[in-house]
Design a protein around this motif. Sequence first.
Motif, PDB file in Angstrom:
ATOM      1  N   SER A  79      41.124  21.737  46.434  1.00  0.00           N
ATOM      2  CA  SER A  79      40.069  22.582  47.017  1.00  0.00           C
ATOM      3  C   SER A  79      39.032  21.787  47.820  1.00  0.00           C
ATOM      4  CB  SER A  79      39.386  23.414  45.932  1.00  0.00           C
ATOM      5  OG  SER A  79      38.977  22.606  44.865  1.00  0.00           O
ATOM      6  N   HIS A 112      37.174  24.074  36.426  1.00  0.00           N
ATOM      7  CA  HIS A 112      38.460  24.773  36.395  1.00  0.00           C
ATOM      8  C   HIS A 112      38.261  26.260  36.728  1.00  0.00           C
ATOM      9  CE1 HIS A 112      42.088  26.584  34.734  1.00  0.00           C
ATOM     10  NE2 HIS A 112      42.642  25.401  34.940  1.00  0.00           N
ATOM     11  N   ASN A 113      39.219  26.843  37.456  1.00  0.00           N
ATOM     12  CA  ASN A 113      39.049  28.227  37.924  1.00  0.00           C
ATOM     13  C   ASN A 113      38.846  29.224  36.782  1.00  0.00           C
ATOM     14  OD1 ASN A 113      39.173  30.399  39.944  1.00  0.00           O
ATOM     15  ND2 ASN A 113      41.063  30.918  38.869  1.00  0.00           N
ATOM     16  N   ARG A 128      35.410  28.889  35.629  1.00  0.00           N
ATOM     17  CA  ARG A 128      34.436  29.449  36.591  1.00  0.00           C
ATOM     18  C   ARG A 128      34.264  30.948  36.348  1.00  0.00           C
ATOM     19  NH1 ARG A 128      34.971  26.149  42.405  1.00  0.00           N
ATOM     20  NH2 ARG A 128      36.217  24.499  41.552  1.00  0.00           N
ATOM     21  N   MET A 156      33.001  35.349  47.632  1.00  0.00           N
ATOM     22  CA  MET A 156      33.959  36.381  47.211  1.00  0.00           C
ATOM     23  C   MET A 156      34.132  36.373  45.691  1.00  0.00           C
ATOM     24  SD  MET A 156      38.043  36.682  47.807  1.00  0.00           S
ATOM     25  CE  MET A 156      38.301  35.276  46.726  1.00  0.00           C
ATOM     26  N   PHE A 209      26.131  27.127  41.886  1.00  0.00           N
ATOM     27  CA  PHE A 209      27.465  26.593  42.209  1.00  0.00           C
ATOM     28  C   PHE A 209      27.423  25.873  43.560  1.00  0.00           C
ATOM     29  CE2 PHE A 209      31.166  28.704  39.739  1.00  0.00           C
ATOM     30  CZ  PHE A 209      30.479  28.615  38.551  1.00  0.00           C
ATOM     31  N   ASP A 236      32.708  26.200  49.126  1.00  0.00           N
ATOM     32  CA  ASP A 236      33.298  26.871  50.282  1.00  0.00           C
ATOM     33  C   ASP A 236      32.548  28.203  50.372  1.00  0.00           C
ATOM     34  OD1 ASP A 236      36.234  27.301  51.860  1.00  0.00           O
ATOM     35  OD2 ASP A 236      35.235  29.111  51.181  1.00  0.00           O
ATOM     36  N   LEU A 293      40.615  21.092  51.152  1.00  0.00           N
ATOM     37  CA  LEU A 293      40.690  22.289  51.990  1.00  0.00           C
ATOM     38  C   LEU A 293      39.298  22.677  52.493  1.00  0.00           C
ATOM     39  CD1 LEU A 293      43.323  24.306  49.966  1.00  0.00           C
ATOM     40  CD2 LEU A 293      43.486  23.832  52.413  1.00  0.00           C
ATOM     41  N   PHE A 324      51.455  28.965  43.632  1.00  0.00           N
ATOM     42  CA  PHE A 324      50.402  28.140  44.252  1.00  0.00           C
ATOM     43  C   PHE A 324      50.035  28.706  45.629  1.00  0.00           C
ATOM     44  CE2 PHE A 324      50.079  24.498  47.312  1.00  0.00           C
ATOM     45  CZ  PHE A 324      48.803  24.061  46.980  1.00  0.00           C
ATOM     46  N   SER A 342      46.271  21.879  41.575  1.00  0.00           N
ATOM     47  CA  SER A 342      46.455  20.881  42.642  1.00  0.00           C
ATOM     48  C   SER A 342      45.219  20.024  42.904  1.00  0.00           C
ATOM     49  CB  SER A 342      46.836  21.593  43.935  1.00  0.00           C
ATOM     50  OG  SER A 342      45.721  22.312  44.444  1.00  0.00           O
ATOM     51  N   ASN A 343      44.038  20.531  42.563  1.00  0.00           N
ATOM     52  CA  ASN A 343      42.791  19.828  42.914  1.00  0.00           C
ATOM     53  C   ASN A 343      42.671  19.608  44.423  1.00  0.00           C
ATOM     54  OD1 ASN A 343      40.899  19.259  40.896  1.00  0.00           O
ATOM     55  ND2 ASN A 343      42.338  17.860  39.919  1.00  0.00           N
TER      56      ASN A 343
HETATM   57  C1  LIG Z   1      32.638  32.122  40.522  1.00  0.00           C
HETATM   58  C2  LIG Z   1      33.650  31.311  41.315  1.00  0.00           C
HETATM   59  C3  LIG Z   1      33.228  30.506  42.355  1.00  0.00           C
HETATM   60  C4  LIG Z   1      34.158  29.764  43.112  1.00  0.00           C
HETATM   61  N1  LIG Z   1      33.706  28.959  44.135  1.00  0.00           N
HETATM   62  C5  LIG Z   1      34.611  28.271  44.885  1.00  0.00           C
HETATM   63  C6  LIG Z   1      34.164  27.408  45.946  1.00  0.00           C
HETATM   64  O1  LIG Z   1      32.970  27.299  46.256  1.00  0.00           O
HETATM   65  N2  LIG Z   1      35.120  26.700  46.624  1.00  0.00           N
HETATM   66  C7  LIG Z   1      36.467  26.838  46.355  1.00  0.00           C
HETATM   67  O2  LIG Z   1      37.284  26.185  47.025  1.00  0.00           O
HETATM   68  N3  LIG Z   1      36.887  27.653  45.395  1.00  0.00           N
HETATM   69  C8  LIG Z   1      36.013  28.357  44.634  1.00  0.00           C
HETATM   70  N4  LIG Z   1      36.481  29.164  43.609  1.00  0.00           N
HETATM   71  C9  LIG Z   1      37.943  29.381  43.465  1.00  0.00           C
HETATM   72  C10 LIG Z   1      38.689  28.428  42.520  1.00  0.00           C
HETATM   73  O3  LIG Z   1      38.029  28.312  41.299  1.00  0.00           O
HETATM   74  C11 LIG Z   1      38.928  27.037  43.110  1.00  0.00           C
HETATM   75  O4  LIG Z   1      39.459  27.144  44.410  1.00  0.00           O
HETATM   76  C12 LIG Z   1      39.932  26.254  42.254  1.00  0.00           C
HETATM   77  O5  LIG Z   1      39.433  26.109  40.949  1.00  0.00           O
HETATM   78  C13 LIG Z   1      40.183  24.907  42.865  1.00  0.00           C
HETATM   79  O6  LIG Z   1      41.061  24.132  42.084  1.00  0.00           O
HETATM   80  P1  LIG Z   1      42.486  23.713  42.618  1.00  0.00           P
HETATM   81  O7  LIG Z   1      42.356  23.194  44.009  1.00  0.00           O
HETATM   82  O8  LIG Z   1      43.084  22.831  41.610  1.00  0.00           O
HETATM   83  O9  LIG Z   1      43.217  25.130  42.671  1.00  0.00           O
HETATM   84  P2  LIG Z   1      44.768  25.519  42.695  1.00  0.00           P
HETATM   85  O10 LIG Z   1      45.029  26.388  41.521  1.00  0.00           O
HETATM   86  O11 LIG Z   1      45.638  24.348  42.866  1.00  0.00           O
HETATM   87  O12 LIG Z   1      44.854  26.481  43.962  1.00  0.00           O
HETATM   88  C14 LIG Z   1      45.196  26.009  45.272  1.00  0.00           C
HETATM   89  C15 LIG Z   1      44.147  26.399  46.266  1.00  0.00           C
HETATM   90  O13 LIG Z   1      44.046  27.812  46.373  1.00  0.00           O
HETATM   91  C16 LIG Z   1      42.707  28.194  46.633  1.00  0.00           C
HETATM   92  N5  LIG Z   1      42.240  29.062  45.538  1.00  0.00           N
HETATM   93  C17 LIG Z   1      42.651  29.075  44.260  1.00  0.00           C
HETATM   94  N6  LIG Z   1      42.009  30.031  43.560  1.00  0.00           N
HETATM   95  C18 LIG Z   1      41.166  30.629  44.429  1.00  0.00           C
HETATM   96  C19 LIG Z   1      40.222  31.687  44.315  1.00  0.00           C
HETATM   97  N7  LIG Z   1      40.026  32.365  43.174  1.00  0.00           N
HETATM   98  N8  LIG Z   1      39.507  32.019  45.396  1.00  0.00           N
HETATM   99  C20 LIG Z   1      39.687  31.390  46.577  1.00  0.00           C
HETATM  100  N9  LIG Z   1      40.562  30.387  46.748  1.00  0.00           N
HETATM  101  C21 LIG Z   1      41.301  30.017  45.684  1.00  0.00           C
HETATM  102  C22 LIG Z   1      41.882  26.925  46.694  1.00  0.00           C
HETATM  103  O14 LIG Z   1      41.754  26.536  48.040  1.00  0.00           O
HETATM  104  C23 LIG Z   1      42.746  25.952  45.899  1.00  0.00           C
HETATM  105  O15 LIG Z   1      42.518  24.607  46.261  1.00  0.00           O
HETATM  106  C24 LIG Z   1      35.550  29.884  42.828  1.00  0.00           C
HETATM  107  C25 LIG Z   1      35.961  30.686  41.758  1.00  0.00           C
HETATM  108  C26 LIG Z   1      35.023  31.391  41.003  1.00  0.00           C
HETATM  109  C27 LIG Z   1      35.509  32.270  39.873  1.00  0.00           C
END
Ligand SMILES: Cc1cc2nc3c(=O)[nH]c(=O)nc-3n(C[C@H](O)[C@H](O)[C@H](O)COP(=O)(O)OP(=O)(O)OC[C@H]3O[C@@H](n4cnc5c(N)ncnc54)[C@H](O)[C@@H]3O)c2cc1C
Length: 479
Positions: A241, A343-344, A347, A383, A369, A377, A244, A275, A238-239
Amino acid sequence: MAHPAGLLWLSRDLRLGDNPALLAAIADGPLLPVFLVDRMTRAQGAASRWRLARGLAAFDRALKERTGGRGLCILEGEAEEIFPPLMRRLDLGRLHQSDWPTAAMRSAQGRLRAALAAEGRSLILHPGHLLVHPRAVQSGTGGTYKVFTPFARAVERTGPESPAPDAPLRIVAFADPPAGIAPAALDLAPDMRRGRAALERFALPAGETAALARLDAFLDSAASYSENRDRPDIAATSNLSEHLALGEIGPRALWARARMHARLAPAQAAGIGKFLSEVIWREFAWHLLIAFPQMAEACWRPEWEAFPWRKDGPGLEGWKRASTGVALVDAGLREMWVTGRMHNRVRMVVASWLTKHLLTDWRAGLAHFADCLTDWDPAANAMNWQWVAGCGPDAAPYFRIFNPERQAEQFDPEGRYRRRWLAGFAGNPGPEAQAWHDSIPLSWTVPACWRPGPAAALSTGRAAALASLAAFRSQTPED
Ligand SMILES: Cc1cc2nc3c(=O)[nH]c(=O)nc-3n(C[C@H](O)[C@H](O)[C@H](O)COP(=O)(O)OP(=O)(O)OC[C@H]3O[C@@H](n4cnc5c(N)ncnc54)[C@H](O)[C@@H]3O)c2cc1C
């Protein structure tokens, strides 16, 4: 005390929808919304400060549309210095704020409350940052869940709180706000040099309208999320983050909109369910941070403080410079440097390489990071780093060491993602690869062409990590 103005202290709630603190301030009187450039703001990493300024400018524009021209009041200083004299001058009894429960915010609130109490004034905290109040989901023994799956089940069972109504279309603004910094001219990251142009080039639109549009577009194509969310070469997530992290969209409104969409478009329902379970990971991180406010500084499992992690050295330096010689790791670190995102799946691989193969303290990675991510966040970052390092409450077991080559074969099978970020990996690189070279500090001497490191590093690093764990375990019985 009269309420000739509705005073609001904004922090990570830059939105007009589902913002109970904003509604309460509007109910008190003509709105006076204040953002403080304080020690907390200045302590943030450069990329997240840069993104915060964009979020503030977007919120200011949105506010002006509703007030007919009056936006945010941005002041420089600490809460306990700014608010008491302001409230005295305006004879205000209440200051409203959305709860953003970090340790630094808690101590700022404590200092402010002490200054306000003597005069009978108060700071009122409102929900909206979380899906559910932490007290509403407690484990059988009465504390915070330490394992994700039962936590997620409890959140689903309890059900997220309903979102608050949108702010009114016409908002009466306070006519005589203190002179502050103009949001459009605010530069929160003057220390960012060559990196700024790249971030600007690859930035996603900021603000609440962009967040809602992004959510809707994502929900329309969520059917492929479960299958493709681990693929860095496919734009399947979704991008959201960044939005949020700054509260440009609240999780409760996001949840309600996603559930409604799933009901109306059953073909997307399974993807939307997956999601939302990721959104619960965010929730889990915050509940853990509230229970253990030192989560960014200390190992959740205290015995891990004795683990002989390296604190610095050439391994960490090469990792920060995205020059480990491991393609997926370097591609991810370059993506983060250029876009502020990573990308998660990548990461996890990047964090595992640092903490396992390079046996380096997770806190060094967390800090890097925090400096580079635009979606920084404090809860999710801490975590996840503890999860990968193996010292968190619900951590990946220490012996789970990500093999970056295998991860790349599985999740970037044609090498598209690595090629985009690495000039010299294979075939023609994307413009992103050059953007990285153009934005790194001049002091980093990095060859124009990326080269793989010795293949043996994969197995020797893994063996060294396992040997360290065995030695550590023999001295420190776990749990
Ligand atoms: C080492 C490490 C550090 C990270 N640091 C951060 C950070 O500083 N800020 C951050 O927002 N996320 C962090 N993440 C979690 C995750 O990588 C990102 O939230 C995600 O890549 C954001 O992309 P998206 O919005 O497209 O995710 P989507 O896959 O679309 O997920 C939707 C939402 O769910 C939440 N989410 C998804 N995966 C996680 C997860 N593993 N932990 C917590 N929330 C999650 C996020 O708010 C995200 O926007 C970290 C992960 C790792 C492994």
